[in-house]
Design a protein around this motif. Structure first.
Motif, PDB file in Angstrom:
ATOM      1  N   ARG A 155       0.826  -1.207   0.000  1.00  0.00           N
ATOM      2  CA  ARG A 155       0.000   0.000   0.000  1.00  0.00           C
ATOM      3  C   ARG A 155       0.860   1.258   0.000  1.00  0.00           C
ATOM      4  O   ARG A 155       2.014   1.234   0.446  1.00  0.00           O
ATOM      5  CB  ARG A 155      -0.904   0.032   1.230  1.00  0.00           C
ATOM      6  N   PRO A 156       0.296   2.379  -0.482  1.00  0.00           N
ATOM      7  CA  PRO A 156       1.005   3.656  -0.340  1.00  0.00           C
ATOM      8  C   PRO A 156       1.204   3.960   1.146  1.00  0.00           C
ATOM      9  O   PRO A 156       0.366   3.579   1.978  1.00  0.00           O
ATOM     10  CB  PRO A 156       0.050   4.669  -0.987  1.00  0.00           C
ATOM     11  N   GLN A 157       2.279   4.605   1.471  1.00  0.00           N
ATOM     12  CA  GLN A 157       2.612   4.949   2.851  1.00  0.00           C
ATOM     13  C   GLN A 157       2.516   3.720   3.762  1.00  0.00           C
ATOM     14  O   GLN A 157       1.695   3.674   4.689  1.00  0.00           O
ATOM     15  CB  GLN A 157       1.705   6.073   3.355  1.00  0.00           C
ATOM     16  N   PRO A 158       3.357   2.714   3.518  1.00  0.00           N
ATOM     17  CA  PRO A 158       3.258   1.466   4.281  1.00  0.00           C
ATOM     18  C   PRO A 158       3.758   1.554   5.708  1.00  0.00           C
ATOM     19  O   PRO A 158       3.562   0.618   6.490  1.00  0.00           O
ATOM     20  CB  PRO A 158       4.131   0.508   3.465  1.00  0.00           C
ATOM     21  N   GLY A 159       4.409   2.662   6.065  1.00  0.00           N
ATOM     22  CA  GLY A 159       4.927   2.776   7.425  1.00  0.00           C
ATOM     23  C   GLY A 159       5.985   1.721   7.691  1.00  0.00           C
ATOM     24  O   GLY A 159       6.893   1.516   6.893  1.00  0.00           O
ATOM     25  N   ASP A 160       5.837   1.019   8.816  1.00  0.00           N
ATOM     26  CA  ASP A 160       6.826   0.010   9.184  1.00  0.00           C
ATOM     27  C   ASP A 160       6.417  -1.390   8.743  1.00  0.00           C
ATOM     28  O   ASP A 160       6.899  -2.386   9.294  1.00  0.00           O
ATOM     29  CB  ASP A 160       7.078   0.036  10.689  1.00  0.00           C
ATOM     30  N   ALA A 161       5.533  -1.481   7.749  1.00  0.00           N
ATOM     31  CA  ALA A 161       5.099  -2.800   7.272  1.00  0.00           C
ATOM     32  C   ALA A 161       6.274  -3.629   6.768  1.00  0.00           C
ATOM     33  O   ALA A 161       6.293  -4.854   6.911  1.00  0.00           O
ATOM     34  CB  ALA A 161       4.055  -2.646   6.169  1.00  0.00           C
ATOM     35  N   GLY A 162       7.268  -2.981   6.175  1.00  0.00           N
ATOM     36  CA  GLY A 162       8.437  -3.709   5.698  1.00  0.00           C
ATOM     37  C   GLY A 162       9.177  -4.400   6.835  1.00  0.00           C
ATOM     38  O   GLY A 162       9.588  -5.562   6.717  1.00  0.00           O
ATOM     39  N   GLN A 163       9.340  -3.691   7.937  1.00  0.00           N
ATOM     40  CA  GLN A 163      10.010  -4.278   9.098  1.00  0.00           C
ATOM     41  C   GLN A 163       9.216  -5.469   9.633  1.00  0.00           C
ATOM     42  O   GLN A 163       9.771  -6.522   9.953  1.00  0.00           O
ATOM     43  CB  GLN A 163      10.158  -3.236  10.198  1.00  0.00           C
ATOM     44  N   ARG A 164       7.905  -5.296   9.718  1.00  0.00           N
ATOM     45  CA  ARG A 164       7.069  -6.351  10.282  1.00  0.00           C
ATOM     46  C   ARG A 164       7.062  -7.581   9.385  1.00  0.00           C
ATOM     47  O   ARG A 164       7.091  -8.712   9.876  1.00  0.00           O
ATOM     48  CB  ARG A 164       5.652  -5.816  10.492  1.00  0.00           C
ATOM     49  N   LEU A 165       7.024  -7.355   8.074  1.00  0.00           N
ATOM     50  CA  LEU A 165       7.041  -8.486   7.151  1.00  0.00           C
ATOM     51  C   LEU A 165       8.360  -9.240   7.242  1.00  0.00           C
ATOM     52  O   LEU A 165       8.379 -10.483   7.283  1.00  0.00           O
ATOM     53  CB  LEU A 165       6.800  -7.999   5.722  1.00  0.00           C
ATOM     54  N   HIS A 166       9.456  -8.519   7.287  1.00  0.00           N
ATOM     55  CA  HIS A 166      10.760  -9.165   7.429  1.00  0.00           C
ATOM     56  C   HIS A 166      10.815  -9.964   8.727  1.00  0.00           C
ATOM     57  O   HIS A 166      11.332 -11.095   8.758  1.00  0.00           O
ATOM     58  CB  HIS A 166      11.869  -8.113   7.405  1.00  0.00           C
ATOM     59  N   ALA A 167      10.273  -9.395   9.803  1.00  0.00           N
ATOM     60  CA  ALA A 167      10.273 -10.098  11.093  1.00  0.00           C
ATOM     61  C   ALA A 167       9.440 -11.371  11.024  1.00  0.00           C
ATOM     62  O   ALA A 167       9.822 -12.412  11.577  1.00  0.00           O
ATOM     63  CB  ALA A 167       9.748  -9.179  12.189  1.00  0.00           C
ATOM     64  N   ALA A 168       8.290 -11.307  10.350  1.00  0.00           N
ATOM     65  CA  ALA A 168       7.433 -12.492  10.226  1.00  0.00           C
ATOM     66  C   ALA A 168       8.130 -13.576   9.409  1.00  0.00           C
ATOM     67  O   ALA A 168       8.086 -14.761   9.765  1.00  0.00           O
ATOM     68  CB  ALA A 168       6.100 -12.115   9.587  1.00  0.00           C
ATOM     69  N   LEU A 169       8.778 -13.195   8.319  1.00  0.00           N
ATOM     70  CA  LEU A 169       9.498 -14.170   7.496  1.00  0.00           C
ATOM     71  C   LEU A 169      10.648 -14.792   8.283  1.00  0.00           C
ATOM     72  O   LEU A 169      10.870 -16.008   8.224  1.00  0.00           O
ATOM     73  CB  LEU A 169      10.025 -13.504   6.226  1.00  0.00           C
ATOM     74  N   SER A 170      11.369 -13.966   9.035  1.00  0.00           N
ATOM     75  CA  SER A 170      12.501 -14.470   9.822  1.00  0.00           C
ATOM     76  C   SER A 170      12.016 -15.421  10.911  1.00  0.00           C
ATOM     77  O   SER A 170      12.606 -16.485  11.131  1.00  0.00           O
ATOM     78  CB  SER A 170      13.281 -13.309  10.440  1.00  0.00           C
ATOM     79  N   ALA A 171      10.932 -15.034  11.596  1.00  0.00           N
ATOM     80  CA  ALA A 171      10.404 -15.886  12.666  1.00  0.00           C
ATOM     81  C   ALA A 171       9.875 -17.199  12.113  1.00  0.00           C
ATOM     82  O   ALA A 171       9.919 -18.234  12.786  1.00  0.00           O
ATOM     83  CB  ALA A 171       9.292 -15.155  13.422  1.00  0.00           C
ATOM     84  N   GLY A 172       9.394 -17.173  10.877  1.00  0.00           N
ATOM     85  CA  GLY A 172       8.909 -18.378  10.232  1.00  0.00           C
ATOM     86  C   GLY A 172      10.004 -19.209   9.594  1.00  0.00           C
ATOM     87  O   GLY A 172       9.713 -20.150   8.835  1.00  0.00           O
ATOM     88  N   LYS A 173      11.275 -18.873   9.885  1.00  0.00           N
ATOM     89  CA  LYS A 173      12.441 -19.614   9.390  1.00  0.00           C
ATOM     90  C   LYS A 173      12.596 -19.540   7.875  1.00  0.00           C
ATOM     91  O   LYS A 173      13.238 -20.402   7.267  1.00  0.00           O
ATOM     92  CB  LYS A 173      12.389 -21.086   9.826  1.00  0.00           C
ATOM     93  N   LYS A 174      12.034 -18.500   7.262  1.00  0.00           N
ATOM     94  CA  LYS A 174      12.193 -18.318   5.825  1.00  0.00           C
ATOM     95  C   LYS A 174      13.311 -17.305   5.591  1.00  0.00           C
ATOM     96  O   LYS A 174      13.093 -16.189   5.115  1.00  0.00           O
ATOM     97  CB  LYS A 174      10.875 -17.869   5.204  1.00  0.00           C
ATOM     98  N   THR A 175      14.509 -17.738   5.948  1.00  0.00           N
ATOM     99  CA  THR A 175      15.654 -16.833   5.966  1.00  0.00           C
ATOM    100  C   THR A 175      15.981 -16.303   4.577  1.00  0.00           C
ATOM    101  O   THR A 175      16.220 -15.090   4.397  1.00  0.00           O
ATOM    102  CB  THR A 175      16.877 -17.549   6.558  1.00  0.00           C
ATOM    103  N   ALA A 176      16.018 -17.160   3.595  1.00  0.00           N
ATOM    104  CA  ALA A 176      16.350 -16.725   2.238  1.00  0.00           C
ATOM    105  C   ALA A 176      15.313 -15.751   1.715  1.00  0.00           C
ATOM    106  O   ALA A 176      15.652 -14.733   1.081  1.00  0.00           O
ATOM    107  CB  ALA A 176      16.454 -17.937   1.309  1.00  0.00           C
ATOM    108  N   GLU A 177      14.041 -16.024   1.991  1.00  0.00           N
ATOM    109  CA  GLU A 177      12.980 -15.126   1.549  1.00  0.00           C
ATOM    110  C   GLU A 177      13.075 -13.786   2.256  1.00  0.00           C
ATOM    111  O   GLU A 177      12.857 -12.726   1.648  1.00  0.00           O
ATOM    112  CB  GLU A 177      11.626 -15.785   1.819  1.00  0.00           C
TER     113      GLU A 177
END
Length: 317
Positions: A130-152
């Motif tokens: 979305r436009p003006q995503p705020g910290d969505a990028g950080q949260r998405l990266h954190a979710a991927l990392s916590a889900g063990k999807k390191t390469a993604e």
């Protein structure tokens, strides 16, 4: 004026006075939800979660469709582990604001609280798009990392930085993530990248000072001094500066700074533990025992009791 006074009191750490000011404000503006939200923040700072929840409920009765009210409702529901109710509100926000990131970020937070990492990543991708995503990028990266999807997660981080080169907060977040897992050289590089564009970024200065001090590299004290000039009341910065000074064997000033950190944030017990360590290092075992006794009396409220017990034995020798 009441609003400004309450916010100033809250920023100054005078939570009870802020509660009094916002209570007066709520009485003066009974049809406005904002005083109730301010009051909720003050009650949380005063460690009155029940009163904070009551203020959020009153705000919801006054203005149920206002976004700040809905955000407060979701935050309170998540804090109280009423996740299904939080999800209902998040979906309402999405329905009303489908082109905004906020509702999807709310749902992402809820799914992360449930540790549903794949579900969180799915909805946070919508927020990030979305436009003006705020910290969505950080949260998405954190979710991927916590889900063990390191390469993604790595691929996403690289893509996000290309598309959002001015998002210094994301680079700072990457530094914090690297520091948390002990990748100190990588963390140092991220923090320096932030400071190249934002030389007065206090968190980057403070965390870089911590990383340098941990690695016993030069420049830690200078970095921490810069951070303290920009945030002279920050207990966390005082703690970092004390650590850096101790690393350079400047114990008198390190002790002075650590005592200030404890005075500024007495509820942060790690600062008191660090003070005890510095006192032992300086040969002041009597005062070290006093600080350690305070920590020992906390019992389960302070999880580092094994370390406290070991230090008490050292202080008694």
């Amino acid at each position: 004026l009441l609003d400004r006074l309450g916010r100033a009191q809250l920023a100054n750490g005078d939570a009870q006075q802020a509660v009094a000011s916002f209570t007066k404000l709520a009485a003066a503006a009974p049809r406005s939800a904002l005083p109730q939200l301010r009051l909720a923040d003050a009650q949380l700072a005063a460690r009155n979660p029940g009163a904070a929840a009551a203020a959020v409920r009153r705000a919801g009765e006054i203005a149920p469709d206002q976004l700040p009210v809905q955000q407060a409702q979701v935050a309170m529901a998540v804090q109280e582990n009423r996740l299904d109710q939080a999800l209902v509100i998040a979906r309402q926000v999405q329905a009303k604001r489908p082109d905004e990131a906020v509702g999807y970020r709310m749902e992402g937070d809820i799914e992360m609280r449930r540790k549903n990492w794949d579900a969180a990543a799915t909805v946070l991708r919508k927020a990030a798009a979305r436009p003006q995503p705020g910290d969505a990028g950080q949260r998405l990266h954190a979710a991927l990392s916590a889900g063990k999807k390191t390469a993604e997660a790595t691929a996403f981080a690289q893509d996000w930085r290309k598309k959002h080169p001015e998002d210094g907060a994301f680079v700072l977040y990457l530094g914090d993530q690297a520091m948390a897992v002990g990748q100190l050289d990588e963390a140092e590089a991220f923090y320096r990248q932030v400071l190249d564009k934002q030389p007065r970024q206090v968190l980057a200065l403070n965390n870089l000072a911590f990383v340098l001090a941990t690695q016993k590299k030069p420049g830690a004290v200078a970095m921490a001094e810069q951070a303290l000039q920009l945030a002279p009341r920050s207990a966390a910065v005082m703690d970092t500066l004390a650590m850096a000074l101790a690393g350079e064997q400047k114990l008198p000033r390190a002790l002075e700074m650590q005592k200030k950190a404890v005075a500024a944030a007495p509820e942060v017990y790690n600062f008191r533990l660090q003070l005890a360590k510095l006192l032992i290092q300086a040969g002041d075992k009597a005062n070290a025992r006093s600080e350690l006794s305070t920590l020992a009396a906390l019992g389960n409220k302070f999880p580092r009791q094994a370390e406290v017990a070991a230090l008490i034995k050292t202080a008694d020798q």
